[in-house]
Design a protein around this motif. Structure first.
Motif: not given
Lengths: 310, 211
Positions: B130-136, B141-144, B151-154
């Motif tokens: 569940x935690x990996x999903x938002x990272x994927x 780059x748009x999200x970044x 982004x870095x904190x996430x």
């Protein structure tokens, strides 16, 4: 009690040690009377010669293929991978083999395997085997009731339990070089469980002499308990008054109890025991109380809290 | 290795990516090959669960090794390949989860829910996924750009995710804990390399090398 061992039948240690020395040196031509039994045993290494009788305890479910039964094993003495035993068990020397009997009985001693087997007729018992990990097989064992052997040793009134030990020899059993478990492997049964007609000592499967990876030359089979109770390659039996502590109880006391009866209603602390995957099948099937042997064994545990005595 | 050599030889970035992409598919190809040729064990579903789970953990740790590798060597390729490695970790985690949901539980949702609530190792595995999903989902780059500093904190969540993976593995083995302990040690090592004291030293080393 027809199967009592006469003192004359018991081979003194010095005699069978010498016999072995002769055999190993290839000098078996001496003493035809002695070597006859050995020759028979050697022949039996592949296929049993005598008759193997059928048993009313056998299930008619489809048997798990020989290939699967002999390549998918938990036998940590040869490694913790399922394929490790088939790969490494060739190192095990099963001939000669002897079993030491000690503790609360009238006839303790060290018995050569052939002396143990001699008076017992062999039966085929097609049993379900349920591993604590959640898979199961149907295996046609060849063996004889443990109770018949125990009677020959005349356990005393203080013999409340029988404890078994597997061979300890890291040379032959490379898995023992690491303390994955507290070697040698120890298991135990309550006396009435040991004497129960379903409980057998197996010396073969599929009509053949026991493959090393399945616990050659002689192993226990207790079909209503999780597979790890059915200790393999037995070298010692001890009649005791106190409940033995098995290797798995020692390794994880809150996960493995002494009884370890197959029970879909009592989960392993880390996973469910409600269902199982029969090897070779895709869908899982429900696990049966006492692995389907409830009619035969439920009486042994009448009045016991099986959640407490897991 | 190939990629390292490639960089030195000035192989185009696209080629580096292609090579690592193929390498990351090898464990799956090997699994499929074994399945098709009957080379899996008598319990193939367990083999699939095992292989996909193990490769998730390995790829997570490899991903975590990229930043220290960059600092240590001054090479640029580790950071360029980091995202793809992380996404492959997610890919294998998804295969692992699907194997469980489908072949282990056959989408019996009440049983799955009971498993998640009652079996700590499954609770951990599910949490990690569940935690990996938002990272994927935010790996593009748009999200970044959109998330900026967040982004870095996430994406620092990957540290606890990898640890959850290690404990998930540790809690499911019966007695032989060598392999989960090895992964735990690797995780700890990779975390240690991120302590300020280590990063300063590595930065200096990396700078010297790239000169």
């Amino acid at each position: 009690m027809p199967n009592r061992i006469l003192p004359s039948e018991i081979t003194p240690e010095s005699v069978y040690r010498e016999r072995r020395r002769l055999m190993q040196a290839g000098l078996a031509v001496f003493g035809a009377g002695l070597t006859g039994a050995w020759a028979r045993l050697a022949e039996a290494r592949v296929q049993f010669k005598g008759e193997i009788s059928e048993s009313r305890f056998s299930t008619d479910e489809e048997r798990t293929p020989f290939e699967d039964v002999t390549t998918y094993n938990n036998f940590y003495e040869f490694g913790t991978g399922k394929g490790d035993p088939a790969e490494n068990a060739h190192r095990l020397q099963t001939d000669p083999w002897s079993v030491t009997v000690e503790g609360e009985c009238a006839r303790p001693g060290t018995y050569a395997l052939e002396d143990i087997l001699k008076p017992h007729g062999l039966e085929e018992r097609i049993y379900r085997l349920r591993c604590v990990e959640g898979w199961s097989m149907i295996i046609p064992w060849v063996g004889f009731p443990l109770g018949d052997l125990i009677r020959r040793f005349e356990p005393t009134g203080s013999a409340k339990y029988v404890e078994f030990q597997t061979l300890y020899d890291p040379e032959q059993m490379p898995g023992q070089r690491r303390r994955i478990l507290d070697w040698p492997y120890v298991e135990g049964l309550r006396m009435d469980e040991a004497m129960h007609p379903l409980t057998i000592l197996a010396v073969g499967l599929y009509g053949k002499v026991m493959p090393n990876q399945n616990g050659a030359p002689i192993r226990l089979v207790v079909p209503w308990k999780y597979g790890f109770k059915s200790i393999k390659s037995i070298v010692r039996m001890r009649f005791v008054e106190q409940q033995p502590v098995s290797s798995w109880m020692r390794a994880a006391p809150d996960e493995y109890g002494f009884y370890s009866n197959v029970n879909p209603n009592v989960d392993h602390p880390r996973w469910s025991q409600a269902r199982e995957r029969r090897i070779g099948e895709f869908l899982k099937r429900p696990t049966l109380m006492f692995n389907g042997y409830e009619d035969e064994v439920a009486d042994l545990y009448r009045g016991m809290d099986l959640k407490k005595h897991f | 290795m190939t990629a390292a050599v490639g960089l030195r030889l000035d192989v185009p970035v696209a080629w580096q990516r292609a090579v690592v992409f193929m390498l990351c598919l090898l464990p799956l190809a090997w699994l499929v090959l074994r399945a098709l040729t009957g080379a899996l064990s008598a319990n193939p579903i367990d083999d699939i669960t095992d292989a996909t789970g193990t490769w998730t953990l390995r790829l997570l740790l490899i991903t975590l090794a990229m930043t220290p590798l960059r600092r240590l060597t001054g090479w640029k390729w580790p950071l360029r390949l980091r995202r793809m490695l992380g996404l492959f970790a997610f890919f294998y985690a998804s295969l692992h989860l699907m194997t469980y949901l489908w072949f282990d539980q056959f989408f019996l949702w009440p049983e799955i829910l009971a498993d998640i609530l009652e079996r700590p190792f499954i609770t951990l595995g599910m949490t990690a996924y569940a935690l990996l999903l938002p990272l994927a989902l935010t790996s593009n780059q748009a999200s970044q750009r959109r998330l900026r500093r967040n982004w870095k904190r996430l994406h620092r969540l990957v540290y606890p995710i990898a640890l959850l993976g290690v404990v998930h593995y540790y809690w499911l083995v019966k007695a032989d804990v060598r392999e989960p302990l090895l992964y735990g040690a690797l995780w700890l090592g990779l975390m240690t390399l991120r302590l300020p004291a280590s990063t300063n030293r590595m930065n200096r080393q990396g700078e010297n090398k790239s000169l």
